[in-house]
Design an enzyme around this catalytic site. Structure first.
Site: not given
Ligand code: NDP
Length: 303
Positions: A66, A102
């Site tokens: 995104k 969103d």
């Molecule tokens: P991004 O890839 O942009 O961000 C992922 C986030 O998760 C970051 O903060 C990342 O931290 C963290 N993360 C991932 N793996 C780990 C780990 N192993 N340990 C600690 N932190 C971790 O994804 P999005 O923001 O787009 O999406 C995030 C979640 O929200 C997803 O599950 C998505 O499906 C959900 N979502 C749902 C929506 C809905 O309509 N219901 C809309 C938008 C999102 P770091 O930066 O440190 O890597």
């Protein structure tokens, strides 16, 4: 010509957007086909460039792209600018326009979580990705006074806070390092707790230990598949005041997308129905897979 609407992400298999949007296109007589496109980070610019072709109506953008999509579109709407994240692409001829639906999706989910209570003023957010940006913008515009963002990589949470500098100047928006004792201390001062990390999407795990969740919180997980993540189950066991998964957010960001692509009102009841049915089908196939695995294990044990 049948137009294509693609969901660009990595992974994409968990998504339930397809059945929901396809049902809406079909019901409104729009000749469009929804497709899942699993695109790794290096292939993202080419996938976005392809959207300029006449066969595309538009695209959805999801985890983890995104924020990366922002420099790849030609123009952004106010909400996409404000969040620095794009989850929807529409077309103006060959030009690509970035939107962020969103934000209205999150607002609908927050309203449902809070219900008839007074809107709280303090929140703790876990995660600092594209989804978290929509959440933080939603909370700022809702009048929250203190929002603390925890992220595994602190610099990303700091970047988020910096991005919102001006729009959050009237309130306290802080990035904090991911230490359990600091999270625990902040949870004792908050009313709303939101998981915007992807932890719990692929495996049955929670971003934080169950023991540090105090009772009485309003808790949201942006994850909707599974509908009852470990994080939400732990919050319920801790005595949460309200629980919400990501389904209402998904539905409402999807209805906004439908209206942007087609200019027609979204058939929201039908979309909700299809979403529920798709989720139930996923759950029953997960149950079948678990039963098959148990059968296989029993067969091996008895051989
Ligand atoms: P991004 O890839 O942009 O961000 C992922 C986030 O998760 C970051 O903060 C990342 O931290 C963290 N993360 C991932 N793996 C780990 C780990 N192993 N340990 C600690 N932190 C971790 O994804 P999005 O923001 O787009 O999406 C995030 C979640 O929200 C997803 O599950 C998505 O499906 C959900 N979502 C749902 C929506 C809905 O309509 N219901 C809309 C938008 C999102 P770091 O930066 O440190 O890597």
């Amino acid at each position: 010509m049948t137009k294509r609407v693609v969901l660009i992400g990595h992974p994409v298999a968990h998504s339930l957007s397809g059945p929901m949007l396809q049902a809406a296109f079909d019901a409104r007589g729009i000749d469009a086909r929804h497709e899942l496109l699993d695109v790794s980070v290096p292939k993202l610019p080419a996938a976005i460039e392809d959207l300029r072709g006449d066969d595309y109506l538009g695209a959805q953008v999801t985890i983890p792209h995104k924020e990366r999509v922002v420099p790849l579109v030609d123009r952004m709407t106010e909400e996409a600018h404000a969040t620095g994240a794009v989850n929807t692409i529409t077309k103006e001829g060959k030009r690509l326009v970035g939107h962020n639906t969103d934000v209205p999706g999150f607002r609908a989910a927050l309203d449902r979580l809070v219900g008839r209570q007074k809107m709280p003023k303090q929140a703790v957010i876990l995660g600092a990705g594209g989804g978290a940006r929509a959440v933080v913008f939603g909370l700022i515009t809702e009048g929250f006074q203190r929002v603390v963002v925890f992220n595994r990589h602190l610099h990303r949470a700091e970047g988020l806070v910096k991005h919102f500098g001006r729009s959050a100047s009237h309130m306290e928006l802080r990035a904090m390092p991911w230490h359990e004792s600091i999270i625990e201390s902040e949870l004792s001062k908050t009313k709303v707790l939101i998981n915007a990390t992807s932890i719990g999407l692929r495996r049955d795990e929670s971003p934080i230990a169950a023991e540090i969740i105090p009772p009485g919180l309003l808790v949201m997980d942006l994850i909707y598949n599974p509908p009852q993540s470990r994080f939400l189950r732990d919050a319920k066991a801790a005595g949460a005041d309200g629980l919400e998964n990501g389904l209402v957010m998904l539905l409402n960001q999807g209805t906004a997308q439908f209206e942007l692509w087609t200019g027609q009102p979204a058939p929201i009841d039908l979309m909700r129905e299809r979403l529920d049915a798709a989720l139930a089908a996923r759950e029953s196939s997960a149950d079948d897979a678990a039963a098959d695995a148990a059968d296989a294990a029993q067969r091996v044990a008895s051989e």
